[in-house]
Design an enzyme around this catalytic site. Structure first.
Site, PDB file in Angstrom:
ATOM      1  N   TYR A 202      39.410  50.994 -51.104  1.00  0.00           N
ATOM      2  CA  TYR A 202      39.989  50.415 -49.893  1.00  0.00           C
ATOM      3  C   TYR A 202      39.049  50.590 -48.699  1.00  0.00           C
ATOM      4  O   TYR A 202      38.925  49.705 -47.865  1.00  0.00           O
ATOM      5  CB  TYR A 202      41.353  51.045 -49.612  1.00  0.00           C
ATOM      6  CG  TYR A 202      42.361  50.783 -50.713  1.00  0.00           C
ATOM      7  CD1 TYR A 202      42.832  51.813 -51.520  1.00  0.00           C
ATOM      8  CD2 TYR A 202      42.810  49.501 -50.966  1.00  0.00           C
ATOM      9  CE1 TYR A 202      43.737  51.565 -52.536  1.00  0.00           C
ATOM     10  CE2 TYR A 202      43.718  49.245 -51.990  1.00  0.00           C
ATOM     11  CZ  TYR A 202      44.173  50.286 -52.773  1.00  0.00           C
ATOM     12  OH  TYR A 202      45.057  50.036 -53.794  1.00  0.00           O
TER      13      TYR A 202
ATOM     14  N   GLU B 220      39.902  44.480 -53.810  1.00  0.00           N
ATOM     15  CA  GLU B 220      40.794  44.806 -52.691  1.00  0.00           C
ATOM     16  C   GLU B 220      40.540  43.943 -51.459  1.00  0.00           C
ATOM     17  O   GLU B 220      41.377  43.861 -50.574  1.00  0.00           O
ATOM     18  CB  GLU B 220      40.645  46.287 -52.317  1.00  0.00           C
ATOM     19  CG  GLU B 220      41.013  47.242 -53.415  1.00  0.00           C
ATOM     20  CD  GLU B 220      42.380  46.951 -54.012  1.00  0.00           C
ATOM     21  OE1 GLU B 220      42.599  47.260 -55.190  1.00  0.00           O
ATOM     22  OE2 GLU B 220      43.244  46.374 -53.292  1.00  0.00           O
TER      23      GLU B 220
ATOM     24  N   HIS C 127      56.275  50.494 -54.838  1.00  0.00           N
ATOM     25  CA  HIS C 127      54.921  50.317 -54.299  1.00  0.00           C
ATOM     26  C   HIS C 127      54.381  48.985 -54.828  1.00  0.00           C
ATOM     27  O   HIS C 127      54.314  48.763 -56.042  1.00  0.00           O
ATOM     28  CB  HIS C 127      54.038  51.472 -54.749  1.00  0.00           C
ATOM     29  CG  HIS C 127      52.774  51.554 -53.979  1.00  0.00           C
ATOM     30  ND1 HIS C 127      52.676  52.179 -52.742  1.00  0.00           N
ATOM     31  CD2 HIS C 127      51.544  51.050 -54.240  1.00  0.00           C
ATOM     32  CE1 HIS C 127      51.430  52.071 -52.299  1.00  0.00           C
ATOM     33  NE2 HIS C 127      50.730  51.399 -53.194  1.00  0.00           N
ATOM     34  N   ALA C 128      54.021  48.079 -53.911  1.00  0.00           N
ATOM     35  CA  ALA C 128      53.632  46.719 -54.308  1.00  0.00           C
ATOM     36  C   ALA C 128      52.468  46.739 -55.301  1.00  0.00           C
ATOM     37  O   ALA C 128      51.618  47.630 -55.255  1.00  0.00           O
ATOM     38  CB  ALA C 128      53.230  45.925 -53.064  1.00  0.00           C
TER      39      ALA C 128
ATOM     40  N   HIS D 128      44.692  39.520 -55.325  1.00  0.00           N
ATOM     41  CA  HIS D 128      44.427  40.022 -56.680  1.00  0.00           C
ATOM     42  C   HIS D 128      44.708  38.935 -57.718  1.00  0.00           C
ATOM     43  O   HIS D 128      43.922  38.715 -58.632  1.00  0.00           O
ATOM     44  CB  HIS D 128      45.312  41.241 -56.978  1.00  0.00           C
ATOM     45  CG  HIS D 128      44.922  42.487 -56.250  1.00  0.00           C
ATOM     46  ND1 HIS D 128      43.669  43.035 -56.311  1.00  0.00           N
ATOM     47  CD2 HIS D 128      45.642  43.302 -55.441  1.00  0.00           C
ATOM     48  CE1 HIS D 128      43.628  44.141 -55.577  1.00  0.00           C
ATOM     49  NE2 HIS D 128      44.800  44.320 -55.035  1.00  0.00           N
TER      50      HIS D 128
ATOM     51  N   HIS E 160      48.892  57.053 -54.326  1.00  0.00           N
ATOM     52  CA  HIS E 160      47.702  56.923 -55.152  1.00  0.00           C
ATOM     53  C   HIS E 160      47.293  58.218 -55.829  1.00  0.00           C
ATOM     54  O   HIS E 160      46.561  58.188 -56.822  1.00  0.00           O
ATOM     55  CB  HIS E 160      46.565  56.367 -54.305  1.00  0.00           C
ATOM     56  CG  HIS E 160      46.875  55.013 -53.778  1.00  0.00           C
ATOM     57  ND1 HIS E 160      47.824  54.803 -52.794  1.00  0.00           N
ATOM     58  CD2 HIS E 160      46.427  53.793 -54.096  1.00  0.00           C
ATOM     59  CE1 HIS E 160      47.934  53.522 -52.547  1.00  0.00           C
ATOM     60  NE2 HIS E 160      47.092  52.883 -53.324  1.00  0.00           N
TER      61      HIS E 160
ATOM     62  N   HIS F  46      47.606  40.188 -49.555  1.00  0.00           N
ATOM     63  CA  HIS F  46      46.759  41.149 -50.259  1.00  0.00           C
ATOM     64  C   HIS F  46      46.998  41.071 -51.774  1.00  0.00           C
ATOM     65  O   HIS F  46      46.064  40.937 -52.560  1.00  0.00           O
ATOM     66  CB  HIS F  46      47.051  42.576 -49.773  1.00  0.00           C
ATOM     67  CG  HIS F  46      46.239  43.598 -50.495  1.00  0.00           C
ATOM     68  ND1 HIS F  46      45.033  44.059 -50.027  1.00  0.00           N
ATOM     69  CD2 HIS F  46      46.433  44.194 -51.681  1.00  0.00           C
ATOM     70  CE1 HIS F  46      44.524  44.916 -50.901  1.00  0.00           C
ATOM     71  NE2 HIS F  46      45.360  45.014 -51.915  1.00  0.00           N
ATOM     72  N   GLU F  47      48.288  41.077 -52.155  1.00  0.00           N
ATOM     73  CA  GLU F  47      48.611  41.045 -53.593  1.00  0.00           C
ATOM     74  C   GLU F  47      48.209  39.722 -54.216  1.00  0.00           C
ATOM     75  O   GLU F  47      47.674  39.670 -55.320  1.00  0.00           O
ATOM     76  CB  GLU F  47      50.112  41.276 -53.809  1.00  0.00           C
ATOM     77  CG  GLU F  47      50.623  42.630 -53.351  1.00  0.00           C
ATOM     78  CD  GLU F  47      49.804  43.797 -53.874  1.00  0.00           C
ATOM     79  OE1 GLU F  47      49.729  44.815 -53.166  1.00  0.00           O
ATOM     80  OE2 GLU F  47      49.201  43.676 -54.962  1.00  0.00           O
TER      81      GLU F  47
HETATM   82  C1  LIG Z   1      48.585  46.833 -61.906  1.00  0.00           C
HETATM   83  C2  LIG Z   1      47.914  47.289 -60.663  1.00  0.00           C
HETATM   84  O1  LIG Z   1      47.963  48.453 -60.293  1.00  0.00           O
HETATM   85  N1  LIG Z   1      47.216  46.370 -59.945  1.00  0.00           N
HETATM   86  C3  LIG Z   1      46.518  46.719 -58.714  1.00  0.00           C
HETATM   87  C4  LIG Z   1      45.573  45.588 -58.337  1.00  0.00           C
HETATM   88  C5  LIG Z   1      44.383  45.572 -59.280  1.00  0.00           C
HETATM   89  O2  LIG Z   1      43.713  46.608 -59.357  1.00  0.00           O
HETATM   90  O3  LIG Z   1      44.156  44.530 -59.942  1.00  0.00           O
HETATM   91  C6  LIG Z   1      47.557  46.872 -57.595  1.00  0.00           C
HETATM   92  O4  LIG Z   1      48.313  45.966 -57.390  1.00  0.00           O
HETATM   93  N2  LIG Z   1      47.556  48.028 -56.873  1.00  0.00           N
HETATM   94  C7  LIG Z   1      48.585  48.287 -55.866  1.00  0.00           C
HETATM   95  C8  LIG Z   1      48.042  48.352 -54.421  1.00  0.00           C
HETATM   96  C9  LIG Z   1      49.212  48.182 -53.443  1.00  0.00           C
HETATM   97  C10 LIG Z   1      48.889  48.348 -51.939  1.00  0.00           C
HETATM   98  C11 LIG Z   1      48.148  49.634 -51.623  1.00  0.00           C
HETATM   99  O5  LIG Z   1      48.333  50.630 -52.295  1.00  0.00           O
HETATM  100  N3  LIG Z   1      47.364  49.628 -50.515  1.00  0.00           N
HETATM  101  C12 LIG Z   1      46.776  50.904 -50.023  1.00  0.00           C
HETATM  102  C13 LIG Z   1      45.701  50.650 -48.946  1.00  0.00           C
HETATM  103  C14 LIG Z   1      45.846  49.378 -48.203  1.00  0.00           C
HETATM  104  C15 LIG Z   1      46.710  49.294 -47.112  1.00  0.00           C
HETATM  105  C16 LIG Z   1      46.803  48.105 -46.397  1.00  0.00           C
HETATM  106  C17 LIG Z   1      46.038  46.992 -46.783  1.00  0.00           C
HETATM  107  O6  LIG Z   1      46.089  45.822 -46.064  1.00  0.00           O
HETATM  108  C18 LIG Z   1      45.206  47.069 -47.892  1.00  0.00           C
HETATM  109  C19 LIG Z   1      45.123  48.258 -48.594  1.00  0.00           C
HETATM  110  C20 LIG Z   1      47.885  51.762 -49.400  1.00  0.00           C
HETATM  111  O7  LIG Z   1      48.996  51.225 -49.248  1.00  0.00           O
HETATM  112  O8  LIG Z   1      47.602  52.924 -49.101  1.00  0.00           O
HETATM  113  C21 LIG Z   1      50.210  48.381 -51.175  1.00  0.00           C
HETATM  114  C22 LIG Z   1      50.097  47.457 -50.013  1.00  0.00           C
HETATM  115  C23 LIG Z   1      48.738  46.824 -50.034  1.00  0.00           C
HETATM  116  C24 LIG Z   1      48.152  47.134 -51.385  1.00  0.00           C
HETATM  117  C25 LIG Z   1      47.039  47.240 -54.230  1.00  0.00           C
HETATM  118  O9  LIG Z   1      47.417  46.066 -54.290  1.00  0.00           O
HETATM  119  O10 LIG Z   1      45.847  47.555 -54.017  1.00  0.00           O
HETATM  120 ZN   LIG Z   2      44.991  45.814 -53.714  1.00  0.00          ZN
END
Ligand SMILES: CC(=O)N[C@@H](CC(=O)O)C(=O)NC[C@H](CC1(C(=O)N[C@@H](Cc2ccc(O)cc2)C(=O)O)CCCC1)C(=O)O
Ligand SMILES: [Zn+2]
Length: 590
Positions: free
Chosen positions: A487, A375, A317-318, A351, A477, A347-348
């Site tokens: 989100y 986000e 999971h990214a 951050h 999550h 997106h990443e």
């Molecule tokens: C160390 C740590 O944990 N760091 C935090 C960052 C921080 O808090 O500093 C972090 O990297 N969290 C991971 C999480 C990953 C992703 C995610 O989970 N996305 C949601 C919802 C969504 C879907 C599409 C979209 O375009 C935007 C959001 C899902 O996939 O359901 C997977 C793909 C996209 C973002 C993230 O980057 O938010």
């Molecule tokens: Zn994010």
């Protein structure tokens, strides 16, 4: 109480130096575990977590010895944040250790789970099951993947999750929070946050209802009407995504005007031999075009931009990582060469850009103004990147015509990513908040989950569910204990930010065709907000950038206005679904 302000300043200086070290150590151990899941690495990570929790407890205790009334607002804000230590407030060390073990056990179960579609054919989520959902249109194969993944996760997680809830609530109650949900909501400062989010969702429902009706109609032509319950729900495995949370992989089936060139640039990326590195350099280039901070050297040397091929288990999971030392920032992503991963990379990197912009703030301010801000950053950039104009400028689209039909097709492709997501982004924490408050008992976990899925998302389970299932556990999550309302907030405010930045860049025209690429005016305005981190209330920062202080769905509605007009015309009265789930027991007709 200590009334001496210079003593308080000395305390903060010491705290910042020590807390940065502790955060760095924990991030390193966490990274090692996430990029190589072994019992040994899990043990090390848990030891560092305990050390970090104990450091937080001691710092909070010491901070409570200072008189806050003699401080200025900024110093007081730091002390309050130092004392707000979440589940680290658990004073019973055995329980504190146990909570850490449960959390990492749940994440390990999820990250190493495989769905067995046949006895010897067990597939991981990334990339195998994900690819089935993006490419397969075989009803039964999709059911096997959908059910297989839930069988491989939920039942193993349910009891752990129940224990996790109890231990977490007990810990945060030491800080005066009613439960973990109340603690999570407190990060948004505003007491009316829950009502604001409900109001935003209610305002956006018509947009979703009309998109849902269009999707249902198109899916019926693919799978046959008999596959759809009379209640109006869409079976959850048919929307091109394991959780039906975004429907972009169905863009070619869902675009209103089919004769036009496809908007899915994945084939072109593959044709041009795109690599993970090239995807991330494309994103880095955009931030640099705005005059923002480029990815530093350690980012390129230490990130994990592809799934390792040496057979080790990783958390695919990214995620983006801040090592709290001003120079080390990384992304971990099992990058696939797809449009979806190009968006995820932005997106990443959003951050990382936020980490870079606020790295000189006091440690407790090295956070988003609120979690939704964090986000939104990358997604705002991705709104520009995804425009047909920008896609053409980077050579991923060859022909861009401005006729209405192409415009509607483009808006549909964006709606499958942004509008489809809204009920899902909304309902995850509606479910969790009620679990944490005790309104939802363990034996009701799955029933309440499906009540929300049917009512808000208009999707239903394609096969019968039982009380031993724990379908929330099939979504990262929940076992990873990452809050989710951030989100939903992001998907609303990113359009407010996009509109503000387009205005600052001098762009004139429809919001959905705006590309802020190369606009240093936009970049400067965004940087100024990101530099603040969480040192100011998010409402002040929202006011500074957009000219008003609230979350506002209007820019999102304006962006999609032409599409909603089209959908209202196409749907007439044929939209909507029953609020309750369809009866799944096999009918007498079989
Ligand atoms: C160390 C740590 O944990 N760091 C935090 C960052 C921080 O808090 O500093 C972090 O990297 N969290 C991971 C999480 C990953 C992703 C995610 O989970 N996305 C949601 C919802 C969504 C879907 C599409 C979209 O375009 C935007 C959001 C899902 O996939 O359901 C997977 C793909 C996209 C973002 C993230 O980057 O938010
Ligand atoms: Zn994010």
């Amino acid at each position: 109480l200590i009334n001496n302000v210079s003593a308080a300043e000395a305390f903060l200086a010491t705290y910042n130096a020590e807390a940065s070290q502790v955060s760095n150590r924990y991030a390193e151990a966490s990274w090692t575990y996430n990029t190589n899941i072994t019992e040994y690495n899990q043990e090390i990570m848990l030891k560092e977590r305990l050390a970090a929790d104990k450091f937080s407890q001691e710092a909070a205790w010491n901070a409570s010895g200072y008189n806050l009334t003699v401080m200025d607002a900024t110093m007081r804000r730091q002390f309050v944040k130092i004392m707000d230590i979440g589940t680290a407030a658990q004073t019973n060390e055995t329980k504190l250790i146990h909570l850490g073990q449960i959390e990492s056990e749940m994440e390990t179960i999820y990250s190493t789970a495989k769905a067995c579609l046949a006895p010897e054919k067990c597939l991981p989520l990334d990339p195998d099951l994900t690819r089935i959902f993006t490419t397969s249109r075989d009803y039964d194969q999709l059911i096997a993947a959908w059910k297989g993944w839930r069988d491989a996760t939920g039942p193993k997680l349910k009891n752990l999750y129940t224990e996790f809830v109890t231990l977490s609530n007990e810990a945060v109650r030491n800080l005066g929070h009613a439960d973990l949900g109340a603690y999570w909501r407190s990060r948004y400062d505003t007491p009316e946050f829950e009502a604001d989010v409900q109001a935003l969702f209610d305002q956006l429902r018509p947009l979703y209802e009309h998109l849902h009706a269009h999707a249902r109609r198109r899916l019926k032509t693919i799978y046959g009407k008999d596959k759809f319950p009379s209640s109006g729900h869409i079976p959850a495995h048919l929307l091109g995504n394991m959780w039906a949370q975004q429907w972009s992989s169905l863009v070619d089936e869902f675009v209103p005007y089919k004769g036009k060139p496809s908007l899915d640039v994945t084939p072109e990326m593959v044709h041009q031999n795109y690599t993970a590195e090239k995807i991330f350099h494309t994103a880095d280039n955009f931030f640099q075009s705005l005059g923002m901070i480029p990815m530093p050297e350690p980012f390129w040397n230490k990130s994990m931009l592809k799934k390792p091929t040496d057979g080790r288990d990783v958390v695919c999971h990214a995620s983006a990582w801040d090592f709290s030392n001003g120079i080390d920032f990384r992304i971990k992503q099992c990058t696939d060469i797809t449009q979806q991963h190009l968006e995820t990379a932005h997106h990443e990197m959003g951050h990382i850009e936020y980490y870079l912009q606020y790295k000189d703030q006091p440690l407790v301010f090295q956070k988003g103004a609120n979690p939704g801000f964090h986000e939104a950053v990358g997604d705002v950039i991705a709104l520009s990147v995804q425009t047909p104009e920008h896609m053409k400028s980077i050579g991923l689209l060859h022909s861009v015509s401005n006729d209405t039909e192409t415009d509607i097709n483009f808006l549909m492709s964006m709606a499958l990513q942004k509008i489809a997501f809204l009920p899902f982004g909304f309902l995850i924490d509606q479910w969790r908040w009620r679990v944490f408050s005790g309104d939802t008992k363990p034996e009701q976990y799955n029933e309440h989950w499906w009540n929300l899925r049917c009512r808000y998302q208009g999707v239903s389970a394609p096969v019968e569910r039982s009380a031993s299932d724990f379908d929330p556990g099939a979504k990262f999550h929940i076992p990873a204990n990452t809050p989710y309302i951030r989100y939903f907030v992001s998907f609303v405010i990113q359009f407010q930010f996009h509109k503000a930045l387009c205005d600052k860049s001098g762009y004139i025209g429809p919001l959905h065709r705006c590309d802020i690429y190369n606009s240093t005016e936009a970049g400067t305005a965004l940087s100024e907000m990101l530099k603040l981190g969480s040192s100011k209330p998010w409402t002040d920062e929202m006011q500074n950038l957009t000219g008003q202080a609230k979350m506002d769905a209007q820019p999102l509605m304006d962006y999609f206005k032409p599409l909603l007009e089209y959908l209202r015309k196409e749907n007439g009265n044929d939209y909507g679904w029953d609020p309750i789930c369809p009866d799944l027991t096999p009918t007498s007709s079989g």
